[in-house]
Design an enzyme around this catalytic site. Structure first.
Site, PDB file in Angstrom:
ATOM      1  N   GLY A 149       1.942  19.074   2.168  1.00 44.60           N
ATOM      2  CA  GLY A 149       2.590  19.425   0.899  1.00 44.60           C
ATOM      3  C   GLY A 149       1.610  20.188   0.033  1.00 44.60           C
ATOM      4  O   GLY A 149       0.755  20.909   0.538  1.00 44.60           O
ATOM      5  N   ARG A 150       1.742  20.003  -1.287  1.00 41.40           N
ATOM      6  CA  ARG A 150       0.829  20.712  -2.203  1.00 41.40           C
ATOM      7  C   ARG A 150      -0.626  20.388  -1.870  1.00 41.40           C
ATOM      8  O   ARG A 150      -1.457  21.287  -1.702  1.00 41.40           O
ATOM      9  CB  ARG A 150       1.138  20.303  -3.654  1.00 41.40           C
ATOM     10  CG  ARG A 150       2.435  20.882  -4.193  1.00 41.40           C
ATOM     11  CD  ARG A 150       2.755  20.287  -5.560  1.00 41.40           C
ATOM     12  NE  ARG A 150       3.123  18.893  -5.431  1.00 41.40           N
ATOM     13  CZ  ARG A 150       4.352  18.410  -5.643  1.00 41.40           C
ATOM     14  NH1 ARG A 150       5.319  19.206  -6.045  1.00 41.40           N
ATOM     15  NH2 ARG A 150       4.598  17.131  -5.492  1.00 41.40           N
ATOM     16  N   ILE A 151      -0.942  19.090  -1.766  1.00 43.92           N
ATOM     17  CA  ILE A 151      -2.335  18.696  -1.540  1.00 43.92           C
ATOM     18  C   ILE A 151      -2.747  18.981  -0.095  1.00 43.92           C
ATOM     19  O   ILE A 151      -3.829  19.522   0.166  1.00 43.92           O
ATOM     20  CB  ILE A 151      -2.530  17.201  -1.903  1.00 43.92           C
ATOM     21  CG1 ILE A 151      -2.376  17.036  -3.428  1.00 43.92           C
ATOM     22  CG2 ILE A 151      -3.886  16.694  -1.427  1.00 43.92           C
ATOM     23  CD1 ILE A 151      -2.268  15.605  -3.901  1.00 43.92           C
ATOM     24  N   ARG A 171       7.872  15.849   8.283  1.00 42.34           N
ATOM     25  CA  ARG A 171       9.206  15.558   8.821  1.00 42.34           C
ATOM     26  C   ARG A 171       9.822  16.762   9.506  1.00 42.34           C
ATOM     27  O   ARG A 171      10.769  16.630  10.270  1.00 42.34           O
ATOM     28  CB  ARG A 171      10.112  15.033   7.706  1.00 42.34           C
ATOM     29  CG  ARG A 171       9.730  13.612   7.305  1.00 42.34           C
ATOM     30  CD  ARG A 171      10.392  13.199   6.041  1.00 42.34           C
ATOM     31  NE  ARG A 171       9.960  14.019   4.926  1.00 42.34           N
ATOM     32  CZ  ARG A 171      10.287  13.796   3.656  1.00 42.34           C
ATOM     33  NH1 ARG A 171      11.070  12.785   3.363  1.00 42.34           N
ATOM     34  NH2 ARG A 171       9.847  14.578   2.705  1.00 42.34           N
ATOM     35  N   GLY A 226      -4.073   9.858   0.198  1.00 47.16           N
ATOM     36  CA  GLY A 226      -2.636   9.797  -0.117  1.00 47.16           C
ATOM     37  C   GLY A 226      -2.292   8.508  -0.840  1.00 47.16           C
ATOM     38  O   GLY A 226      -2.408   8.418  -2.068  1.00 47.16           O
ATOM     39  N   ARG A 227      -1.878   7.514  -0.089  1.00 44.00           N
ATOM     40  CA  ARG A 227      -1.588   6.201  -0.662  1.00 44.00           C
ATOM     41  C   ARG A 227      -2.071   5.120   0.314  1.00 44.00           C
ATOM     42  O   ARG A 227      -1.955   5.272   1.534  1.00 44.00           O
ATOM     43  CB  ARG A 227      -0.090   6.003  -0.884  1.00 44.00           C
ATOM     44  CG  ARG A 227       0.407   6.521  -2.193  1.00 44.00           C
ATOM     45  CD  ARG A 227      -0.077   5.696  -3.395  1.00 44.00           C
ATOM     46  NE  ARG A 227       0.408   6.233  -4.646  1.00 44.00           N
ATOM     47  CZ  ARG A 227      -0.242   7.127  -5.418  1.00 44.00           C
ATOM     48  NH1 ARG A 227      -1.433   7.580  -5.070  1.00 44.00           N
ATOM     49  NH2 ARG A 227       0.283   7.550  -6.547  1.00 44.00           N
ATOM     50  N   GLU A 256      -4.926  -2.379  -4.285  1.00 40.81           N
ATOM     51  CA  GLU A 256      -5.935  -1.929  -5.256  1.00 40.81           C
ATOM     52  C   GLU A 256      -6.027  -2.914  -6.415  1.00 40.81           C
ATOM     53  O   GLU A 256      -5.007  -3.457  -6.823  1.00 40.81           O
ATOM     54  CB  GLU A 256      -5.564  -0.528  -5.767  1.00 40.81           C
ATOM     55  CG  GLU A 256      -5.614   0.487  -4.634  1.00 40.81           C
ATOM     56  CD  GLU A 256      -5.308   1.921  -5.068  1.00 40.81           C
ATOM     57  OE1 GLU A 256      -5.156   2.173  -6.270  1.00 40.81           O
ATOM     58  OE2 GLU A 256      -5.235   2.777  -4.173  1.00 40.81           O
ATOM     59  N   HIS A 274     -10.044   5.240  -6.034  1.00 47.68           N
ATOM     60  CA  HIS A 274      -8.838   5.996  -6.428  1.00 47.68           C
ATOM     61  C   HIS A 274      -9.201   6.996  -7.534  1.00 47.68           C
ATOM     62  O   HIS A 274      -8.641   6.935  -8.639  1.00 47.68           O
ATOM     63  CB  HIS A 274      -7.730   5.045  -6.888  1.00 47.68           C
ATOM     64  CG  HIS A 274      -6.370   5.660  -6.845  1.00 47.68           C
ATOM     65  ND1 HIS A 274      -5.233   4.951  -6.590  1.00 47.68           N
ATOM     66  CD2 HIS A 274      -5.956   6.945  -7.033  1.00 47.68           C
ATOM     67  CE1 HIS A 274      -4.183   5.745  -6.634  1.00 47.68           C
ATOM     68  NE2 HIS A 274      -4.602   6.976  -6.898  1.00 47.68           N
TER      69      HIS A 274
HETATM   70  P1  NAP Z   1       4.035  16.769  -1.890  1.00 51.36           P
HETATM   71  O1  NAP Z   1       3.802  18.202  -2.217  1.00 51.36           O
HETATM   72  O2  NAP Z   1       5.363  16.176  -2.098  1.00 51.36           O
HETATM   73  O3  NAP Z   1       3.561  16.559  -0.390  1.00 51.36           O
HETATM   74  C1  NAP Z   1       3.870  15.453   0.375  1.00 51.36           C
HETATM   75  C2  NAP Z   1       4.129  15.908   1.782  1.00 51.36           C
HETATM   76  O4  NAP Z   1       4.333  14.767   2.591  1.00 51.36           O
HETATM   77  C3  NAP Z   1       5.348  16.791   1.899  1.00 51.36           C
HETATM   78  O5  NAP Z   1       4.935  18.069   2.286  1.00 51.36           O
HETATM   79  C4  NAP Z   1       6.198  16.135   2.983  1.00 51.36           C
HETATM   80  O6  NAP Z   1       6.463  17.099   3.963  1.00 51.36           O
HETATM   81  C5  NAP Z   1       5.298  15.076   3.587  1.00 51.36           C
HETATM   82  N1  NAP Z   1       6.061  13.876   3.946  1.00 51.36           N
HETATM   83  C6  NAP Z   1       6.921  13.177   3.182  1.00 51.36           C
HETATM   84  N2  NAP Z   1       7.412  12.135   3.875  1.00 51.36           N
HETATM   85  C7  NAP Z   1       6.836  12.185   5.080  1.00 51.36           C
HETATM   86  C8  NAP Z   1       6.938  11.386   6.244  1.00 51.36           C
HETATM   87  N3  NAP Z   1       7.743  10.323   6.287  1.00 51.36           N
HETATM   88  N4  NAP Z   1       6.186  11.702   7.305  1.00 51.36           N
HETATM   89  C9  NAP Z   1       5.360  12.777   7.275  1.00 51.36           C
HETATM   90  N5  NAP Z   1       5.224  13.571   6.210  1.00 51.36           N
HETATM   91  C10 NAP Z   1       5.957  13.283   5.131  1.00 51.36           C
HETATM   92  O7  NAP Z   1       3.032  15.856  -2.715  1.00 51.36           O
HETATM   93  P2  NAP Z   1       1.519  16.183  -3.158  1.00 51.36           P
HETATM   94  O8  NAP Z   1       1.497  16.725  -4.527  1.00 51.36           O
HETATM   95  O9  NAP Z   1       0.847  16.922  -2.069  1.00 51.36           O
HETATM   96  O10 NAP Z   1       0.954  14.684  -3.231  1.00 51.36           O
HETATM   97  C11 NAP Z   1       0.933  13.881  -2.089  1.00 51.36           C
HETATM   98  C12 NAP Z   1       0.503  12.474  -2.415  1.00 51.36           C
HETATM   99  O11 NAP Z   1      -0.898  12.435  -2.693  1.00 51.36           O
HETATM  100  C13 NAP Z   1       1.101  11.845  -3.662  1.00 51.36           C
HETATM  101  O12 NAP Z   1       2.420  11.374  -3.432  1.00 51.36           O
HETATM  102  C14 NAP Z   1       0.132  10.716  -3.961  1.00 51.36           C
HETATM  103  O13 NAP Z   1       0.512   9.551  -3.284  1.00 51.36           O
HETATM  104  C15 NAP Z   1      -1.179  11.224  -3.385  1.00 51.36           C
HETATM  105  N6  NAP Z   1      -2.163  11.477  -4.433  1.00 51.36           N
HETATM  106  C16 NAP Z   1      -3.290  10.730  -4.447  1.00 51.36           C
HETATM  107  C17 NAP Z   1      -4.251  10.963  -5.404  1.00 51.36           C
HETATM  108  C18 NAP Z   1      -5.528  10.179  -5.442  1.00 51.36           C
HETATM  109  O14 NAP Z   1      -6.046   9.978  -6.517  1.00 51.36           O
HETATM  110  N7  NAP Z   1      -6.055   9.764  -4.319  1.00 51.36           N
HETATM  111  C19 NAP Z   1      -4.048  11.936  -6.374  1.00 51.36           C
HETATM  112  C20 NAP Z   1      -2.887  12.686  -6.328  1.00 51.36           C
HETATM  113  C21 NAP Z   1      -1.947  12.454  -5.345  1.00 51.36           C
HETATM  114  P3  NAP Z   1       7.869  17.121   4.709  1.00 51.36           P
HETATM  115  O15 NAP Z   1       8.903  17.122   3.626  1.00 51.36           O
HETATM  116  O16 NAP Z   1       7.802  18.372   5.518  1.00 51.36           O
HETATM  117  O17 NAP Z   1       7.899  15.893   5.550  1.00 51.36           O
HETATM  118  C1  8YV Z   2      -4.044   9.076 -10.280  1.00 54.76           C
HETATM  119  C2  8YV Z   2      -2.552   9.517  -8.214  1.00 54.76           C
HETATM  120  O1  8YV Z   2      -5.271   8.459  -9.996  1.00 54.76           O
HETATM  121  O2  8YV Z   2      -1.374  11.412  -8.898  1.00 54.76           O
HETATM  122  C3  8YV Z   2      -1.362  10.395  -8.217  1.00 54.76           C
HETATM  123  O3  8YV Z   2      -0.401  10.077  -7.508  1.00 54.76           O
HETATM  124  O4  8YV Z   2      -2.615   8.597  -7.471  1.00 54.76           O
HETATM  125  C4  8YV Z   2      -3.714   9.865  -9.079  1.00 54.76           C
HETATM  126  O5  8YV Z   2      -3.731  11.167  -9.508  1.00 54.76           O
HETATM  127  C5  8YV Z   2      -3.144   8.089 -10.905  1.00 54.76           C
HETATM  128  O6  8YV Z   2      -1.817   8.352 -10.973  1.00 54.76           O
HETATM  129  C6  8YV Z   2      -3.668   7.783 -12.307  1.00 54.76           C
HETATM  130  O7  8YV Z   2      -3.901   6.487 -12.389  1.00 54.76           O
END
Ligand code: NAP
Ligand code: 8YV
Length: 309
Positions: A149-151, A171, A226-227, A256, A274
């Site tokens: 996805g975006r990330i 997917r 991711g999560r 967490e 995180h």
């Molecule tokens: P996004 O653009 O919605 O990307 C998520 C990707 O996951 C989509 O491209 C989707 O592709 C894929 N996906 C969804 N369900 C799936 C499945 N069952 N199996 C395989 N792939 C699947 O979201 P994003 O902005 O990149 O953010 C992704 C995640 O990063 C967030 O939801 C959050 O949990 C995590 N995050 C973590 C932090 C941190 O602090 N560590 C910070 C920001 C975000 P398809 O539709 O092609 O399946």
């Molecule tokens: C943040 C995140 O740490 O954007 C998300 O999904 O997990 C992180 O960017 C969180 O939401 C702020 O506590």
């Protein structure tokens, strides 16, 4: 009179200040407990990526109109319960993508090049007794991304600069030059570094399980930005303890702020709290987006970043 707003997340001081300037802020725990009895006029809620907004909490807030999430992931929100009530949900996509992708690269380099051990080795004086053990090369290695996805795509762009061979799962295949694998096990078997960039959901729960770790194998590394719910942390700890995986670097956890205890003692594990989006620039942009969504809700204009349907 300022409207009352429910806040169930720890937020940066800059956002807290902006919220307090515009609202009478009612604070509760991350899952909404402790909100108190006076809930009848709470029309807005601010949560974050770690908050739990359950059906029960939603039902206890009769006037709730909008849930504004400080974070892109909103897996803690019971979306169905909110939609049934016509409550809108917003999040903070895009503004954090670069930081999270940067951080995934940092984790991958950090674990492969043994930075944890190297820092300790240098500080302790062990260097005087001879050089440190060799580590693992990242450039030109094979990278697998779960969730392009975006990330995930931003991680791929960075990895291209490292001349990595990039593959992904999702997917459905996308119109990109990277190799697509329909299953996570197949992807894991084909790469050296497996990066989780997918969010939490029923369909991603324990997507990385014992079978995937087995396929990644004793030379493989797992990175999770991711999560926590996407990885079976017990299976991960077991695979690492038994030498069936080379290492892991994790920013997110199933429970967490408590990583599975066996992970804490392992040298081939890099653990961060995180923090992938936690830079000044990005947290400011996320804060601004939270306020922009609240402003739009108050003035009845289009919400800048509603969650997708
Ligand atoms: P996004 O653009 O919605 O990307 C998520 C990707 O996951 C989509 O491209 C989707 O592709 C894929 N996906 C969804 N369900 C799936 C499945 N069952 N199996 C395989 N792939 C699947 O979201 P994003 O902005 O990149 O953010 C992704 C995640 O990063 C967030 O939801 C959050 O949990 C995590 N995050 C973590 C932090 C941190 O602090 N560590 C910070 C920001 C975000 P398809 O539709 O092609 O399946
Ligand atoms: C943040 C995140 O740490 O954007 C998300 O999904 O997990 C992180 O960017 C969180 O939401 C702020 O506590």
């Amino acid at each position: 009179m300022k409207p009352r707003l429910l806040k169930i997340a720890r937020l940066p001081a800059m956002l807290d200040e902006a919220l307090h300037a515009a609202y009478e802020v009612v604070e509760a725990d991350q899952d909404g407990t402790g909100v108190g009895p006076a809930t009848a006029d709470l029309r807005a809620m601010v949560a974050n990526g770690e908050s739990t907004v359950s059906r029960e909490l939603i039902e206890s807030l009769p006037a709730l109109e909008v849930i504004v999430v400080f974070g892109v992931g909103y897996d803690g929100v019971d979306v169905d319960a909110a939609r049934q009530r016509g409550i809108r949900i917003t999040h903070t996509p895009d503004v954090l993508t670069e930081d999270v992708a940067d951080f995934a690269m940092a984790l991958m380099l950090g674990i492969a090049r043994n930075l944890r051990v190297a820092d300790r080795f240098t500080r302790s004086g062990a260097w005087a007794d001879g050089p440190i053990a060799f580590s693992r090369k990242v450039s030109r290695a094979r990278l697998g991304i779960i969730g392009l996805g975006r990330i995930g795509a931003a991680i791929a762009r960075r990895a291209e600069g490292f001349d990595m061979a990039i593959a992904y799962t999702g997917r459905r295949p996308q119109d990109v030059a990277f190799t697509y694998y329909a299953s996570v096990v197949e992807l894991a078997a084909a790469v050296d570094f497996l990066v989780v960039a997918v969010g939490g959901s029923a369909s991603t729960h324990h997507l990385v399980d014992a079978r995937v770790l087995e396929a990644l194998g004793p030379q493989g590394y797992l990175i999770n930005v991711g999560r926590g719910s996407v990885v079976d942390e017990q299976a991960l700890a077991q695979a690492l303890a038994e030498g069936r995986l080379a290492g892991a670097a994790l920013d997110v956890y199933e429970n967490e702020p408590h990583p599975a205890p066996p992970l804490l003692a392992m040298d081939n594990v890099l653990l961060t709290p995180h923090m992938a989006s936690a830079t000044w620039d990005t947290r400011r942009a996320m804060s601004d987006l939270v306020m922009a969504n609240l402003d739009a809700w108050r003035t009845g204009t289009d919400l800048p970043t509603p969650v997708p349907h």
